[in-house]
Design an enzyme around this catalytic site. Structure first.
Site, PDB file in Angstrom:
ATOM      1  N   ASN A   7       0.761  -1.085   0.125  1.00 38.46           N
ATOM      2  CA  ASN A   7      -0.092   0.091  -0.128  1.00 38.46           C
ATOM      3  C   ASN A   7       1.073   1.184   0.057  1.00 38.46           C
ATOM      4  OD1 ASN A   7      -1.850   1.996   0.335  1.00 38.46           O
ATOM      5  ND2 ASN A   7      -2.774   1.057   2.182  1.00 38.46           N
ATOM      6  N   ARG A  71      -2.570  -2.185  -3.289  1.00 41.98           N
ATOM      7  CA  ARG A  71      -3.814  -1.321  -3.383  1.00 41.98           C
ATOM      8  C   ARG A  71      -3.735  -0.209  -4.047  1.00 41.98           C
ATOM      9  NH1 ARG A  71      -5.521   2.565   1.059  1.00 41.98           N
ATOM     10  NH2 ARG A  71      -7.627   2.814   0.735  1.00 41.98           N
ATOM     11  N   HIS A 160     -13.260   2.002  -0.424  1.00 41.60           N
ATOM     12  CA  HIS A 160     -13.396   0.716   0.750  1.00 41.60           C
ATOM     13  C   HIS A 160     -13.832  -0.454   0.187  1.00 41.60           C
ATOM     14  CE1 HIS A 160     -13.733   3.699   4.060  1.00 41.60           C
ATOM     15  NE2 HIS A 160     -12.475   3.482   4.030  1.00 41.60           N
ATOM     16  N   ARG A 221     -12.984  13.779   8.700  1.00 42.84           N
ATOM     17  CA  ARG A 221     -13.532  14.415   7.301  1.00 42.84           C
ATOM     18  C   ARG A 221     -15.012  14.567   7.870  1.00 42.84           C
ATOM     19  NH1 ARG A 221     -12.167   9.725   4.239  1.00 42.84           N
ATOM     20  NH2 ARG A 221      -9.721   9.997   3.288  1.00 42.84           N
ATOM     21  N   GLU A 360      -8.135  -6.307   4.629  1.00 36.72           N
ATOM     22  CA  GLU A 360      -7.735  -5.847   3.222  1.00 36.72           C
ATOM     23  C   GLU A 360      -6.714  -6.566   2.732  1.00 36.72           C
ATOM     24  OE1 GLU A 360      -8.609  -1.633   4.696  1.00 36.72           O
ATOM     25  OE2 GLU A 360      -9.221  -1.344   2.700  1.00 36.72           O
TER      26      GLU A 360
END
Ligand code: AMP
Length: 374
Positions: A7, A71, A160, A221, A360
């Site tokens: 990643n 990813r 996601h 956020r 993940e």
């Protein structure tokens, strides 16, 4: 098969070494401060990768890496599945840079670093947006002039996806069905948070949109706001950079409480924290109600990721708002700590509420092995 999962961010490179046969995690880590030599960081992604290779050497025990899985944040409208990377794929990922200016260029830097170090290594890109390619137009299109979609690709993409797909499979398994039979709502609640409506194993709506800013209240956020607030603040003299920082880094739990981390918010136990948790749980409950309608009657509600898996308090707050759906929590089951997929609803709940840990990296490793065909 041994898969190195990467990643790659602009200044960090996260990695995990997985054995897809046993499902074992052989090594994991992160190289930070890429490009920050003054503070001892590696000069570039190439040098960061040298450090990764050194770190995983002993875990490999003489075995070799069979493939690398990346990813990749944005797959735009083109990628609905993981793909084997070649030069054309790299260019396609780069063409999507305007849609993910921080992420896609960094993902490509990771891909190029591997190609340089191990030119014959099969590399696979696994896209965060891919699972949401099944969204129907009424869910992905914004009610703005069509030109904006044609010219700039302005539409909802969702994120996601790797986690939602993995959790769909595991939740279905827990319920004793195939993924293609699973119809329900999955809330991925980590530092970034989104919720997805899954119908017959496919994503039909999701709360993140053109960017990961839309939807739920997150660590930093804002999630949904009236876009006119941006225009108002522009007129008040805020710059583009300030607005970006404001909504992506200084809002959400942090904006409401000063803490972006759920543990800190819960531990502080003060009125600002209480208000923030009420706002966040209320927002999520509204989405769950909406998605219950979207999927034509959910058969399960699933919590996953850092908050979803670990915060019984937040799960309780959310489920307590779902009485109108006939959904009820079992207090004792909800409070139990466990790393296993499990049911936390009471016997009289209209449909089960599950906690299903996401992974993940495991999903990327498995997808990579499947694409490479080993
Ligand atoms: P993730 O992005 O999936 O790693 O999730 C990070 C979020 O999970 C942070 O807000 C953490 O505070 C939260 N989290 C992790 N463990 C716990 C816990 N035991 N209780 C409450 N929140 C937690």
């Amino acid at each position: 098969m041994i898969v190195l999962v990467i990643n790659s961010g602009s200044s960090s490179l996260k990695y995990q070494l997985r054995d897809t046969g046993s499902g074992e995690r052989l090594a994991e880590g992160i190289v930070e401060r890429i490009g920050d030599r003054a503070h001892g960081g590696p000069a570039d992604h190439q040098e960061a990768l040298e450090q990764v290779a050194k770190n995983i050497d002993s875990a490999l025990e003489g075995k070799t890496i069979d493939a690398v899985g990346h990813r990749v944040v944005h797959g735009g409208e083109r990628f609905s599945e993981p793909v084997l990377i070649n030069n054309e794929i790299i260019r396609a990922i780069e063409r999507l840079n305007p849609l993910a200016p921080l992420h896609n260029p960094a993902n490509v830097q990771g891909i190029r670093a591997i190609a340089e170090k191990w030119p014959d290594m099969p590399q696979v890109a696994v896209f965060d947006t891919a699972f949401h390619r099944s969204l129907p137009e009424h869910a992905w299109r914004y009610a703005v002039p069509g030109d904006l979609y044609k010219k700039f690709g302005i539409r909802r993409y969702g994120f996601h996806g790797t986690s939602f797909e993995y959790v769909t499979q595991r939740a279905a398994a827990l319920l004793g069905m195939q993924a293609a039979q699973f119809t329900g709502i999955i809330a991925h609640l980590g530092n970034g948070a989104s919720v997805t409506a899954v119908q017959n194993g496919r994503s039909i709506d999701t709360s993140m949109g053109f960017t990961p800013l839309e939807g739920l209240v997150m660590g930093t956020r804002s999630g949904d706001i009236d876009p006119s607030i941006l225009l108002f603040l522009l007129r008040e003299g805020y710059s583009e950079h300030q607005l970006d920082q404001l909504l992506n880094r200084e809002s959400g739990l942090r904006g409401l409480t000063g803490h972006n981390d759920m543990r800190s918010v819960e531990e502080a136990d003060d009125p600002a924290g209480e208000t923030a948790l009420e706002i966040a749980s209320y927002r999520l409950a509204k989405y769950i109600g909406g998605y219950h309608v979207a999927v034509g009657g959910a058969q399960a509600l699933v919590f996953t990721a850092g908050i979803g898996e670990n915060s019984w308090r937040f799960r309780e707050r959310v489920v307590k708002r779902l009485g109108a759906l006939g959904v009820f929590i079992d207090d004792a089951e909800n409070r139990k700590k466990s790393d296993s997929p499990r049911e936390i609803s009471s016997e009289d709940s209209a449909f089960p509420v599950l906690v299903v840990p996401t992974d993940e990296e495991a999903a990327i490793a498995e997808a990579t092995a499947a694409v490479v065909g080993l």
